[in-house]
Design a protein around this motif. Structure first.
Motif, PDB file in Angstrom:
ATOM      1  N   LEU A 242     -15.496  -9.387  -7.501  1.00 54.30           N
ATOM      2  CA  LEU A 242     -14.091  -9.024  -7.329  1.00 54.30           C
ATOM      3  C   LEU A 242     -13.772  -9.169  -5.845  1.00 54.30           C
ATOM      4  CD1 LEU A 242     -11.498  -7.878  -8.647  1.00 54.30           C
ATOM      5  CD2 LEU A 242     -12.322  -5.602  -8.034  1.00 54.30           C
ATOM      6  N   ASP A 243     -13.088 -10.250  -5.501  1.00 56.17           N
ATOM      7  CA  ASP A 243     -12.866 -10.552  -4.086  1.00 56.17           C
ATOM      8  C   ASP A 243     -11.446 -10.232  -3.612  1.00 56.17           C
ATOM      9  OD1 ASP A 243     -11.520 -12.511  -5.427  1.00 56.17           O
ATOM     10  OD2 ASP A 243     -12.512 -14.206  -4.452  1.00 56.17           O
ATOM     11  N   TRP A 244     -10.712  -9.421  -4.372  1.00 54.27           N
ATOM     12  CA  TRP A 244      -9.372  -9.049  -3.953  1.00 54.27           C
ATOM     13  C   TRP A 244      -9.441  -8.109  -2.758  1.00 54.27           C
ATOM     14  CZ3 TRP A 244      -7.167  -7.352  -9.387  1.00 54.27           C
ATOM     15  CH2 TRP A 244      -7.174  -8.464 -10.248  1.00 54.27           C
ATOM     16  N   SER A 245      -8.429  -8.189  -1.919  1.00 50.46           N
ATOM     17  CA  SER A 245      -8.330  -7.270  -0.792  1.00 50.46           C
ATOM     18  C   SER A 245      -7.913  -5.886  -1.295  1.00 50.46           C
ATOM     19  CB  SER A 245      -7.298  -7.775   0.215  1.00 50.46           C
ATOM     20  OG  SER A 245      -5.981  -7.660  -0.335  1.00 50.46           O
ATOM     21  N   GLN A 246      -8.003  -4.904  -0.414  1.00 44.95           N
ATOM     22  CA  GLN A 246      -7.579  -3.562  -0.794  1.00 44.95           C
ATOM     23  C   GLN A 246      -6.093  -3.550  -1.138  1.00 44.95           C
ATOM     24  OE1 GLN A 246      -9.073  -0.397   1.624  1.00 44.95           O
ATOM     25  NE2 GLN A 246      -7.604   1.105   0.882  1.00 44.95           N
ATOM     26  N   ASP A 247      -5.281  -4.251  -0.381  1.00 48.38           N
ATOM     27  CA  ASP A 247      -3.852  -4.303  -0.667  1.00 48.38           C
ATOM     28  C   ASP A 247      -3.586  -4.978  -2.023  1.00 48.38           C
ATOM     29  OD1 ASP A 247      -3.201  -3.021   1.665  1.00 48.38           O
ATOM     30  OD2 ASP A 247      -2.727  -4.858   2.771  1.00 48.38           O
ATOM     31  N   GLU A 248      -4.341  -6.009  -2.332  1.00 42.88           N
ATOM     32  CA  GLU A 248      -4.160  -6.699  -3.616  1.00 42.88           C
ATOM     33  C   GLU A 248      -4.562  -5.794  -4.777  1.00 42.88           C
ATOM     34  OE1 GLU A 248      -4.745 -11.382  -2.279  1.00 42.88           O
ATOM     35  OE2 GLU A 248      -6.516 -10.114  -2.655  1.00 42.88           O
ATOM     36  N   LEU A 249      -5.594  -4.993  -4.583  1.00 42.29           N
ATOM     37  CA  LEU A 249      -5.985  -4.031  -5.619  1.00 42.29           C
ATOM     38  C   LEU A 249      -4.879  -2.992  -5.830  1.00 42.29           C
ATOM     39  CD1 LEU A 249      -9.722  -3.496  -4.641  1.00 42.29           C
ATOM     40  CD2 LEU A 249      -8.907  -4.360  -6.847  1.00 42.29           C
ATOM     41  N   VAL A 250      -4.326  -2.491  -4.743  1.00 38.40           N
ATOM     42  CA  VAL A 250      -3.253  -1.501  -4.850  1.00 38.40           C
ATOM     43  C   VAL A 250      -2.057  -2.105  -5.594  1.00 38.40           C
ATOM     44  CG1 VAL A 250      -1.593  -0.106  -3.571  1.00 38.40           C
ATOM     45  CG2 VAL A 250      -3.977  -0.207  -2.814  1.00 38.40           C
ATOM     46  N   GLU A 251      -1.719  -3.335  -5.301  1.00 36.78           N
ATOM     47  CA  GLU A 251      -0.614  -3.987  -5.991  1.00 36.78           C
ATOM     48  C   GLU A 251      -0.902  -4.135  -7.473  1.00 36.78           C
ATOM     49  OE1 GLU A 251       2.839  -5.682  -7.082  1.00 36.78           O
ATOM     50  OE2 GLU A 251       2.405  -4.732  -5.144  1.00 36.78           O
ATOM     51  N   PHE A 257       0.130  -7.024 -11.686  1.00 34.77           N
ATOM     52  CA  PHE A 257       0.026  -8.444 -11.342  1.00 34.77           C
ATOM     53  C   PHE A 257      -1.205  -8.675 -10.467  1.00 34.77           C
ATOM     54  CE2 PHE A 257       4.549  -8.397 -12.447  1.00 34.77           C
ATOM     55  CZ  PHE A 257       4.622  -9.550 -13.233  1.00 34.77           C
ATOM     56  N   THR A 258      -1.965  -9.718 -10.818  1.00 35.30           N
ATOM     57  CA  THR A 258      -3.120 -10.107 -10.025  1.00 35.30           C
ATOM     58  C   THR A 258      -2.662 -10.970  -8.858  1.00 35.30           C
ATOM     59  OG1 THR A 258      -3.571 -12.221 -11.109  1.00 35.30           O
ATOM     60  CG2 THR A 258      -4.394 -10.238 -12.207  1.00 35.30           C
ATOM     61  N   PRO A 259      -3.543 -11.221  -7.884  1.00 30.65           N
ATOM     62  CA  PRO A 259      -3.165 -12.130  -6.791  1.00 30.65           C
ATOM     63  C   PRO A 259      -2.822 -13.540  -7.275  1.00 30.65           C
ATOM     64  CG  PRO A 259      -5.096 -10.849  -6.181  1.00 30.65           C
ATOM     65  CD  PRO A 259      -4.832 -10.563  -7.622  1.00 30.65           C
ATOM     66  N   GLU A 260      -3.324 -13.902  -8.468  1.00 30.17           N
ATOM     67  CA  GLU A 260      -3.009 -15.216  -9.035  1.00 30.17           C
ATOM     68  C   GLU A 260      -1.758 -15.180  -9.899  1.00 30.17           C
ATOM     69  OE1 GLU A 260      -6.046 -13.670  -9.577  1.00 30.17           O
ATOM     70  OE2 GLU A 260      -7.017 -14.601  -7.828  1.00 30.17           O
ATOM     71  N   TYR A 261      -1.059 -14.033  -9.904  1.00 29.00           N
ATOM     72  CA  TYR A 261       0.181 -13.831 -10.665  1.00 29.00           C
ATOM     73  C   TYR A 261      -0.044 -13.835 -12.171  1.00 29.00           C
ATOM     74  CZ  TYR A 261       2.307 -14.465  -6.139  1.00 29.00           C
ATOM     75  OH  TYR A 261       2.633 -14.317  -4.804  1.00 29.00           O
ATOM     76  N   ASP A 262      -1.287 -13.564 -12.598  1.00 27.78           N
ATOM     77  CA  ASP A 262      -1.510 -13.202 -13.988  1.00 27.78           C
ATOM     78  C   ASP A 262      -1.073 -11.750 -14.161  1.00 27.78           C
ATOM     79  OD1 ASP A 262      -2.555 -15.637 -14.761  1.00 27.78           O
ATOM     80  OD2 ASP A 262      -4.603 -15.090 -14.205  1.00 27.78           O
ATOM     81  N   VAL A 263      -0.887 -11.342 -15.412  1.00 29.89           N
ATOM     82  CA  VAL A 263      -0.454  -9.975 -15.665  1.00 29.89           C
ATOM     83  C   VAL A 263      -1.500  -9.256 -16.501  1.00 29.89           C
ATOM     84  CG1 VAL A 263       0.836 -10.542 -17.777  1.00 29.89           C
ATOM     85  CG2 VAL A 263       1.503  -8.536 -16.411  1.00 29.89           C
ATOM     86  N   VAL A 264      -1.672  -7.989 -16.233  1.00 27.93           N
ATOM     87  CA  VAL A 264      -2.667  -7.191 -16.940  1.00 27.93           C
ATOM     88  C   VAL A 264      -2.383  -7.175 -18.434  1.00 27.93           C
ATOM     89  CG1 VAL A 264      -1.365  -5.035 -16.642  1.00 27.93           C
ATOM     90  CG2 VAL A 264      -3.842  -4.943 -16.935  1.00 27.93           C
ATOM     91  N   TYR A 289     -12.632   2.838  -2.660  1.00 21.93           N
ATOM     92  CA  TYR A 289     -13.913   3.099  -3.342  1.00 21.93           C
ATOM     93  C   TYR A 289     -14.523   1.793  -3.851  1.00 21.93           C
ATOM     94  CZ  TYR A 289     -17.110   4.554  -7.062  1.00 21.93           C
ATOM     95  OH  TYR A 289     -18.200   4.699  -7.867  1.00 21.93           O
ATOM     96  N   LEU A 290     -13.713   0.961  -4.488  1.00 26.17           N
ATOM     97  CA  LEU A 290     -14.222  -0.294  -5.038  1.00 26.17           C
ATOM     98  C   LEU A 290     -14.700  -1.231  -3.937  1.00 26.17           C
ATOM     99  CD1 LEU A 290     -11.599  -1.001  -7.868  1.00 26.17           C
ATOM    100  CD2 LEU A 290     -13.922  -0.075  -8.114  1.00 26.17           C
ATOM    101  N   LYS A 291     -14.033  -1.203  -2.790  1.00 32.56           N
ATOM    102  CA  LYS A 291     -14.445  -2.080  -1.687  1.00 32.56           C
ATOM    103  C   LYS A 291     -15.775  -1.641  -1.075  1.00 32.56           C
ATOM    104  CE  LYS A 291     -12.423  -5.153  -0.499  1.00 32.56           C
ATOM    105  NZ  LYS A 291     -12.473  -6.564  -1.021  1.00 32.56           N
ATOM    106  N   ARG A 292     -16.223  -0.401  -1.347  1.00 32.14           N
ATOM    107  CA  ARG A 292     -17.530   0.053  -0.874  1.00 32.14           C
ATOM    108  C   ARG A 292     -18.675  -0.432  -1.755  1.00 32.14           C
ATOM    109  NH1 ARG A 292     -18.641   4.427   2.776  1.00 32.14           N
ATOM    110  NH2 ARG A 292     -20.782   4.237   1.973  1.00 32.14           N
ATOM    111  N   LEU A 293     -18.358  -0.932  -2.942  1.00 35.01           N
ATOM    112  CA  LEU A 293     -19.376  -1.433  -3.850  1.00 35.01           C
ATOM    113  C   LEU A 293     -19.879  -2.799  -3.359  1.00 35.01           C
ATOM    114  CD1 LEU A 293     -17.542  -0.570  -7.194  1.00 35.01           C
ATOM    115  CD2 LEU A 293     -19.482   0.658  -6.216  1.00 35.01           C
ATOM    116  N   PRO A 294     -21.045  -3.299  -3.843  1.00 39.49           N
ATOM    117  CA  PRO A 294     -21.909  -2.682  -4.855  1.00 39.49           C
ATOM    118  C   PRO A 294     -22.847  -1.644  -4.263  1.00 39.49           C
ATOM    119  CG  PRO A 294     -22.808  -4.782  -4.222  1.00 39.49           C
ATOM    120  CD  PRO A 294     -21.504  -4.629  -3.458  1.00 39.49           C
ATOM    121  N   LEU A 295     -23.431  -0.824  -5.140  1.00 37.77           N
ATOM    122  CA  LEU A 295     -24.422   0.156  -4.718  1.00 37.77           C
ATOM    123  C   LEU A 295     -25.782  -0.511  -4.612  1.00 37.77           C
ATOM    124  CD1 LEU A 295     -23.445   3.135  -7.047  1.00 37.77           C
ATOM    125  CD2 LEU A 295     -22.608   2.641  -4.764  1.00 37.77           C
TER     126      LEU A 295
END
Length: 297
Positions: A242-251, A257-264, A289-295
């Motif tokens: 999952l290579d989205w930025s934190q801002d893209e995750l928040v959006e 909407f994903t960064p590729e403009y797909d919809v959930v 939290y997700l950006k701190r992964l993986p464990l």
């Protein structure tokens, strides 16, 4: 020989009785919630973050009907098909006569008010990490919702998985109250951990499971898993998969909407509906939290 067989049988009975005692349903006493004052307003946020309506609303419910927690949705798995129960405030068919302590024991121990094991399709393996205050607040909010007298439908679970006593052994193996992501976290990451590991129960879908249905942790945490209904899979939430930025995750958590403009789509659409109702700071915390992964393993 007859005496020997009798002794063996007695030892077997003692071993079975001891096993049943050790794995009996656990429940805490009133002291665990002592001194806490409920706040239904905070409880609404807990309810939303935990996705209670997404599972317990009636099938296909929309709008305000999503708050009528009549149950009835079916959740297939390799162990059988589980049907969400009525958790509306109806005192006969729902949980209207439950105390806050009974809700705590259900969420924290997977134990019903009548002392039975719940199946872990009810994600108490995640909810066990919820704090007592959050549970007290949630209980207060649940009491404000519409009551519904629809009886809960039974699960369709075949032998031997329908032997609820065996769930005590499952809990001994897999029910753990500690956080999965340890270490020195920022305040934002720690809040994200509460939302992702406890209330939001992300791992219930996004982490692989072992042969007994226990969620894998360590390096496997949130790395994706097959859909137990047999259709597709849940994606890996760890970088770099999952290579989205934190801002893209928040959006995504806000609009779907994903960064590729797909919809959930699918059940995740309900998750996004819930996340969008939380403060933006909470959506940012989950992203952090997700950006701190993986464990580490």
């Amino acid at each position: 020989m007859q005496r020997f067989l009798i002794r063996v049988a007695l030892l077997g009975l003692v071993a079975v009785a001891a096993g049943l005692w050790i794995t009996r349903p656990k429940a805490d006493g009133a002291e665990v919630l002592a001194g806490l004052t409920a706040d239904a307003g905070r409880g609404e946020m807990v309810f939303t973050a935990a996705g209670c309506a997404s599972c317990h609303m009636a099938p296909e419910a929309e709008g305000e009907a999503r708050l009528v927690l009549a149950g009835g949705q079916s959740f297939p798995s390799p162990f059988g098909s589980f049907t969400a129960p009525n958790i509306s405030p109806d005192p006969a068919e729902g949980i209207g006569d439950w105390s806050a302590l009974e809700l705590w024991n259900a969420l924290h121990h997977g134990t019903s008010p009548d002392g039975q094991h719940y199946y872990p399709a009810f994600p108490y393996a995640s909810y066990i990490r919820m704090e007592p205050q959050a549970v007290v607040d949630l209980h207060a909010y649940l009491q404000t919702l519409p009551a519904d007298a629809t009886p809960s439908a039974p699960h369709a679970v075949p032998f031997p998985f329908n032997i609820r006593a065996s769930l005590g052994g499952w809990k001994m193996l897999f029910l753990r109250p500690g956080w999965v992501m340890a270490g020195d976290l920022t305040a934002e990451e720690a809040r994200g951990r509460v939302l992702a590991e406890a209330m939001g129960h992300c791992a219930e879908c996004h982490s692989p499971r072992n042969a007994l249905g226990g969620t894998k942790t360590g390096a496997d945490w949130l790395t994706g898993a097959p859909n137990p209904a047999g259709r597709g899979s849940f994606p890996n939430l760890t970088p770099p998969a999952l290579d989205w930025s934190q801002d893209e995750l928040v959006e995504y958590f806000t609009s779907g909407f994903t960064p590729e403009y797909d919809v959930v789509g699918g059940h995740m659409a309900h998750v996004v509906e819930n996340l969008a109702q939380l403060p933006e700071s909470d959506r940012a915390a989950i992203a952090a939290y997700l950006k701190r992964l993986p464990l580490d393993g």
